[in-house]
Write a protein that holds these residues in place. Structure first.
Motif, short mmCIF file in Angstrom:
data_model
loop_
_atom_site.label_atom_id
_atom_site.label_comp_id
_atom_site.label_asym_id
_atom_site.label_seq_id
_atom_site.Cartn_x
_atom_site.Cartn_y
_atom_site.Cartn_z
N LEU A 56 0.88 -1.34 0.04
CA LEU A 56 0.01 0.15 0.16
C LEU A 56 0.86 1.25 0.12
N SER A 57 1.91 1.08 0.87
CA SER A 57 2.83 2.42 0.71
C SER A 57 3.54 2.79 -0.55
N ILE A 58 3.76 1.75 -1.48
CA ILE A 58 4.31 2.06 -2.64
C ILE A 58 3.21 2.54 -3.47
N GLU A 59 1.95 2.11 -3.51
CA GLU A 59 0.84 2.42 -4.34
C GLU A 59 0.74 4.12 -4.12
N THR A 60 0.81 4.38 -2.82
CA THR A 60 0.70 5.67 -2.06
C THR A 60 1.75 6.56 -2.28
N ASN A 61 2.71 6.04 -2.74
CA ASN A 61 4.06 7.05 -3.16
C ASN A 61 4.72 7.43 -1.58
N GLN A 62 4.87 6.25 -0.88
CA GLN A 62 5.69 6.52 0.48
C GLN A 62 6.68 5.40 0.50
N PRO A 63 7.94 5.79 -0.46
CA PRO A 63 8.88 4.68 -0.59
C PRO A 63 9.67 4.51 0.63
N ASN A 64 9.98 5.43 1.44
CA ASN A 64 10.70 5.21 2.85
C ASN A 64 9.77 4.53 3.53
N TRP A 65 8.65 4.69 3.97
CA TRP A 65 7.75 3.74 4.74
C TRP A 65 7.46 2.27 4.27
N ALA A 66 7.54 2.27 2.60
CA ALA A 66 7.43 0.84 2.28
C ALA A 66 8.75 0.18 2.43
N ALA A 67 10.02 0.70 2.52
CA ALA A 67 11.08 0.16 2.78
C ALA A 67 11.10 -0.44 4.23
N PHE A 68 10.65 0.63 4.97
CA PHE A 68 10.74 0.04 6.50
C PHE A 68 9.68 -1.26 6.66
N MET A 69 8.68 -1.11 5.95
CA MET A 69 7.63 -2.27 6.15
C MET A 69 8.23 -3.54 5.47
N CYS A 92 20.89 -3.20 -2.77
CA CYS A 92 19.39 -3.27 -2.47
C CYS A 92 19.21 -4.05 -0.90
N PHE A 93 19.89 -5.00 -0.58
CA PHE A 93 19.84 -5.72 0.70
C PHE A 93 20.30 -4.53 1.46
N GLU A 94 21.56 -3.83 1.29
CA GLU A 94 21.98 -3.05 2.40
C GLU A 94 20.80 -1.54 2.64
N LEU A 95 20.15 -1.28 1.50
CA LEU A 95 19.11 -0.45 1.84
C LEU A 95 17.90 -0.84 2.83
N LEU A 96 17.79 -2.32 2.45
CA LEU A 96 16.57 -2.87 3.31
C LEU A 96 17.11 -2.91 4.66
N ARG A 97 18.53 -3.45 4.86
CA ARG A 97 19.11 -3.41 6.41
C ARG A 97 19.05 -2.16 6.92
N LYS A 147 16.76 12.05 6.96
CA LYS A 147 16.37 12.76 5.84
C LYS A 147 17.26 12.40 4.47
N HIS A 148 18.37 11.82 4.77
CA HIS A 148 19.25 11.32 3.55
C HIS A 148 18.94 10.15 3.09
N TYR A 149 17.88 9.10 3.74
CA TYR A 149 17.84 8.09 3.18
C TYR A 149 16.92 7.99 1.76
N LYS A 150 17.39 7.58 0.64
CA LYS A 150 16.74 7.33 -0.35
C LYS A 150 16.53 6.22 -0.88
N ILE A 151 15.59 5.72 -1.66
CA ILE A 151 15.25 4.44 -2.39
C ILE A 151 14.48 4.69 -3.52
N SER A 152 14.81 3.89 -4.61
CA SER A 152 14.37 4.11 -5.93
C SER A 152 13.19 3.22 -6.27
N ALA A 153 12.21 3.60 -7.02
CA ALA A 153 11.19 2.46 -7.49
C ALA A 153 11.80 1.29 -8.05
#
Length: 305
Positions: free
Chosen positions: A179-192, A246-251, A261-267
């Motif tokens: 749902l977070s990906i669908e609503t354009n919340q990439p950081n929250w999607a990564a956390f979940m 990618c795994f490091e971004l997930l970790r 504020k510096h955490y960024k993750i692409s689609a």
């Protein structure tokens, strides 16, 4: 419990001696400024090597990028001393970056009473440590109990409860990530997605061994899971920089996706992680269901077990 490291190469023996020194030195520094008696009088009662280096079946595979850890159980004299704040410095100093320590080190910390309670209940994880472990530091008078026999019916009941609980929570987190990906919340999607993977690993460890450390570090949990079943490595290809990044971004998402504020993750990175977490879910389900089937067979074949 064994006390000799003669089955290990001399280089590994020297590393382990240095590891013990670092752990003890760091702990003494951590409690040196404490005022509460239970903390300032804190003691490391035992340092026990367990896992592949204790058994002698460790892996050193540069091609496959897999290296076994030195797995250490640290037993302390008060439960409050198991808090991570007493061990952060030790873990940082044990990073395999220098000439003295080249092998990754994984620490788990428990109070003596807790370990003995787990042994009294026959928990596989701690029973295996007593049977296979090597004492690297041992305080006279600090005794570990003889492991009790755990009946298969009891193990099955607990394992089924763990499977239901952790698979359900993983599915819930996975739905929120979608749902977070669908609503354009990439950081929250990564956390979940992190939470999904974390819960899947805890599920595997609890179903198979009835134990999982209180950990959020996915690299730690991944290694523990893959030590149980090598098939789990299929979830995380490590061949390309993209896959490793990618795994490091997930970790990192457990903290940084929420607070930095510096955490960024692409689609593209999120899409890859979503796919791999789904693969992990399938593998985790297979590993857990196989273990549950094994326990059910034990109960059927020996109703008294």
């Amino acid at each position: 419990m064994k006390k000799s490291l003669d089955h290990l190469p001399l280089r590994k023996q020297a590393e382990l001696r240095r590891v013990v020194e670092v752990v003890r030195e760091s702990f003494e520094e951590a409690i040196s400024t404490r005022r509460a008696a239970r903390l300032k009088n804190g003691k490391i009662l035992k340092i026990i090597l367990y896992g592949s280096y204790a058994r002698g079946d460790w892996v050193h595979d540069p091609v496959g990028r897999y290296f076994s850890d030195f797995d250490l159980l640290i037993v302390v004299n008060h439960e409050d001393l198991t808090d991570g704040e007493f061990w952060h410095d030790a873990e940082n100093r044990l990073m395999p970056l220098g000439p003295d320590i080249r092998t990754p080190v994984s620490l788990i910390v428990h109070g003596l009473d807790d370990v003995n309670e787990q042994l009294d209940r026959g928990r596989y994880f701690f029973a295996d440590i007593v049977r296979e472990g090597v004492a690297l530091h041992d305080t006279p008078g600090a005794k570990l109990h003889k492991p009790a026999d755990l009946k298969a019916a009891v193990a099955l009941e607990e394992a089924e409860q763990h499977f239901e609980k952790w698979m359900s929570s993983a599915a819930g987190a996975q739905n929120v990530a979608r749902l977070s990906i669908e609503t354009n919340q990439p950081n929250w999607a990564a956390f979940m997605l992190h939470q999904t993977a974390e819960h899947l690993y805890h599920c595997i460890l609890l179903v198979v061994t009835l134990y999982s450390a209180k950990a959020h570090n996915l690299a730690f949990l991944r290694k523990k899971g893959e030590a149980i079943d090598a098939r789990l490595a299929e979830a995380w290809p490590r061949e390309t920089k993209f896959e490793r990044r990618c795994f490091e971004l997930l970790r990192e998402a457990y903290v940084k996706a929420r607070y930095s504020k510096h955490y960024k993750i692409s689609a593209e990175e999120l899409a890859w992680l979503t796919e791999r977490v789904e693969v992990l879910r399938g593998l985790a389900t297979a590993v857990c269901e196989e273990r549950l089937t094994q326990l059910r067979d034990e109960v059927v074949n020996d109703p008294a077990a």
